[in-house]
Design an enzyme around this catalytic site. Structure first.
Site, short mmCIF file in Angstrom:
data_model
loop_
_atom_site.label_atom_id
_atom_site.label_comp_id
_atom_site.label_asym_id
_atom_site.label_seq_id
_atom_site.Cartn_x
_atom_site.Cartn_y
_atom_site.Cartn_z
CG HIS A 18 -1.83 1.17 1.31
ND1 HIS A 18 -3.12 1.13 0.84
CD2 HIS A 18 -1.64 2.43 1.79
CE1 HIS A 18 -3.69 2.32 1.04
NE2 HIS A 18 -2.81 3.12 1.61
CD GLU A 19 1.56 3.69 3.66
OE1 GLU A 19 1.84 4.75 3.06
OE2 GLU A 19 0.48 3.55 4.29
CG HIS A 22 0.38 6.22 -0.74
ND1 HIS A 22 -0.67 6.64 -1.50
CD2 HIS A 22 -0.17 5.62 0.37
CE1 HIS A 22 -1.82 6.35 -0.89
NE2 HIS A 22 -1.54 5.71 0.23
#
Length: 414
Positions: A18-19, A22
């Site tokens: 997920h990170e 980003h």
């Protein structure tokens, strides 16, 4: 212990992907990313690569990418401040020493008259030795040092808010998207190893102690008809048998190009007829990819439908699972083997992606909502108001987490 290790690995993988979404899109847009963190709380491990510090923190309950411009810059150098300056070969400021000046005897001591670390990239001030006023140009990758820790400055064009609306939307959306991508990858790997469930009217693995195996049926037999009714798919076979517990069945099958009939009596298991046959599986690169797409889409749809039911009141908060419930379920999944763990990982990844896209403050969906509003208005929402909304939303989510966790604990003792 196995459950704890599985939970740490699964959530570490989910949060990392997920990170990472980003981080990659932020770097692609030219945003300065100060830190990529897995977990919250005290640092266990950290390493700096180029301009980003990669950290592992104590509490494995989330993660973050600290992008320049999302929070106010920590350093605000005002007129009258006494600082130390260090220079690179181009005579531009490479380090700005904010405090503990006595530890940097080689730094040039300056009393600040004016400083801009974002736009003009200049410090104007007076040297202590000569007393003259100078302009000191600042290198774009200069660092300020406070309490012995170095932080890279963030010129305006390296900050999140300076990027185009599309770049900011993509940077925020990339986190949930990566969770969907991870689920797809896990499903493809799973299907590559295990095979993809097939709807062909074939018999999969048989349970040796159940009626089908006892009657002489074999894995790979093609079922043409049952009691004279044509079978077009495995679902047809399963549905027909499930509706007829404790009944005599005549299966017309094809095996090695020979057609024969086999008589089987189904068992009654909680009102459902079974003969001990599993669904067949097929292996192949294309089948695995297609299965990955199908399963990812199916679970996204299921998660969205679940939240619709939550909003409409069709299901209550008592039916939601928090960290305790997920931990307990993970333990049950671990007992069933690696294939179940892989499937559970993919489902949790999709859950994380869908939850983060909900238009709630403090979640990626809430941040995207503010960006869409900005696109409609033609100007950003007041940062102070947005921060307040996110703060209230975060408090609400924490309260909801406490309620759900309490429900999970109560279920353990029911």
């Amino acid at each position: 212990m196995e459950t704890f290790i599985a939970v740490v690995i699964i959530f570490g993988l989910l949060i990392s992907f997920h990170e990472l979404g980003h981080l990659l899109l932020a770097k692609r847009a030219g945003i300065l990313c100060r830190e990529f963190a897995i977990g919250f709380g005290p640092k266990i491990f950290s390493i700096k690569k180029k301009e980003t510090v990669y950290t592992l923190r104590l509490l494995p309950i989330g993660g973050f990418v600290r992008m320049a411009g999302e929070d106010p810059e920590v350093i605000d150098i005002k007129p009258g401040h006494r600082i130390g300056l260090m220079f690179n070969r181009a005579d531009s400021v490479s380090k700005i020493i904010i405090n503990q000046l006595n530890k940097y005897p080689n730094a040039k001591m300056v009393t600040v008259d004016y400083a801009d670390l974002e736009k003009d990239l200049v410090i104007q001030g007076y040297e202590e030795e000569e007393g003259e006023r100078f302009d000191f140009p600042i290198d774009r990758k200069a660092e300020y040092v406070m309490d012995g820790q170095a932080f890279q400055i963030a010129p305006l064009d390296r900050q999140f808010g300076s990027k185009s609306l599309l770049d900011r939307i993509l940077t925020i959306f990339a986190g949930p998207f990566n969770n969907f991508l991870l689920a797809f990858i896990v499903f493809v790997i799973l299907f590559s190893i295990q095979g993809v469930p097939s709807e062909k009217p074939l018999l999969g693995k048989l349970i040796s102690t159940d009626p089908a195996a006892q009657a002489g049926l074999q894995e790979g037999d093609r079922v043409l008809a049952i009691n004279g009714q044509t079978m077009e798919s495995f679902s047809d076979i399963a549905n027909y048998i499930n509706k007829r517990p404790n009944q005599a069945l005549t299966l017309k099958i094809e095996r090695d190009h020979h057609i024969q009939e086999v008589k089987v009596t189904s068992k009654n298991e909680k009102g459902v007829g079974i003969i001990g046959v599993n669904q067949p599986f097929e292996k192949g690169v294309w089948d695995s990819i297609k299965g990955g797409v199908t399963q990812t889409y199916y679970w996204i749809k299921m998660e969205v439908e679940a939240f619709k039911q939550l909003v409409t009141g069709a299901i209550g908060l008592d039916q939601l699972s928090g960290p305790v419930g997920i931990y307990n379920l993970t333990g049950q999944v671990v007992d069933h083997g690696i294939f179940w763990v892989m499937r559970w990982t993919a489902v949790l990844s999709i859950n994380l992606g869908v939850v983060n896209l909900l238009p709630l403050p403090a979640l990626d969906g809430g941040r995207l909502l503010f960006l869409f509003v900005e696109g409609l208005r033609g100007k950003p929402v007041d940062p102070k108001r947005e921060t307040l909304v996110h703060f209230i939303g975060f408090a609400f989510l924490m309260l909801l987490m406490i309620v759900v966790t309490w429900n999970d604990i109560q279920k353990l003792f029911m």
